[in-house]
Design an enzyme around this catalytic site. Structure first.
Site, short mmCIF file in Angstrom:
data_model
loop_
_atom_site.label_atom_id
_atom_site.label_comp_id
_atom_site.label_asym_id
_atom_site.label_seq_id
_atom_site.Cartn_x
_atom_site.Cartn_y
_atom_site.Cartn_z
CD GLU A 107 -70.70 35.78 -23.52
OE1 GLU A 107 -71.30 36.70 -24.14
OE2 GLU A 107 -71.11 35.32 -22.44
CG ASN A 122 -77.63 37.92 -11.96
OD1 ASN A 122 -78.29 36.96 -11.57
ND2 ASN A 122 -76.91 37.87 -13.06
CE1 TYR A 134 -75.76 48.03 -15.13
CE2 TYR A 134 -74.12 49.46 -16.14
CZ TYR A 134 -74.44 48.40 -15.32
OH TYR A 134 -73.44 47.70 -14.70
CB CYS A 159 -75.27 40.55 -14.73
SG CYS A 159 -74.24 39.52 -13.69
CG HIS A 160 -70.85 38.24 -18.50
ND1 HIS A 160 -71.72 37.22 -18.11
CD2 HIS A 160 -70.51 37.98 -19.78
CE1 HIS A 160 -71.88 36.39 -19.12
NE2 HIS A 160 -71.16 36.83 -20.15
#
Length: 167
Positions: A150, A115, A92, A123-124
């Protein structure tokens, strides 16, 4: 119109205004599971197609028109989220600094929380400053699955080549 479908990432709803994706619903209410599998407009169909490719590790970035509704500050945060590279994370604080508001970590967290298009606006990929997982609309287990998926695909892609090639 919102179309709900079972995907490799779970039961998800995608809403379009006919020109862009405007909302993604993670973990929709059970009543949505009973709705017929409606055909969506071309935007929704393409969003589901790309979502499945992403889930299979075959797509790293989405090519979809997105139209999230929010304040100018929220949109600034969401634009910054789109710049977090696939397979990587940011805190953040990183996002707050990137948008020129270094003391706005909590406001960045609220914008992240609001979001309306998770996964497509990633946002993950935002974590706490000590590397801890923080809240996610789809739940922390889904956030961890997305990050693992990912990072695994990113590492395979990065390591597929000269790094491990024979001398």
């Amino acid at each position: 119109m919102t179309v709900y479908r079972d995907t490799a990432l779970g039961f998800i709803g995608i809403e379009s205004d006919g020109r862009a994706v405007v909302r993604v619903v993670l973990n929709p209410p059970l009543s949505c599971h009973d709705q017929p599998q409606a055909e969506g407009d071309s935007i929704i169909e393409e969003a589901f197609r790309q979502l499945e490719l992403y889930a299979a590790g075959e797509l790293e970035s989405f090519d979809l028109p997105l139209s999230p509704q929010g304040t100018p500050f929220m949109k600034k945060v969401w634009d910054a989220l789109l710049r977090i590279p696939y397979g990587q994370t940011a805190s953040y604080r990183d996002i707050a600094e990137e948008i020129g508001s270094p003391k706005a970590c909590r406001a960045v967290g609220m914008a992240n929380h609001r979001n309306p298009i998770p996964i497509f606006i990633p946002c993950h990929r935002v974590i706490g400053c000590r590397g801890e997982l923080t809240g996610y609309a789809g739940g922390l287990a889904m956030k961890q699955r997305l990050l693992d998926r990912e990072q695994r695909a990113f590492l395979l892609h990065t390591c597929d080549g000269e790094l491990f090639a024979s001398p």
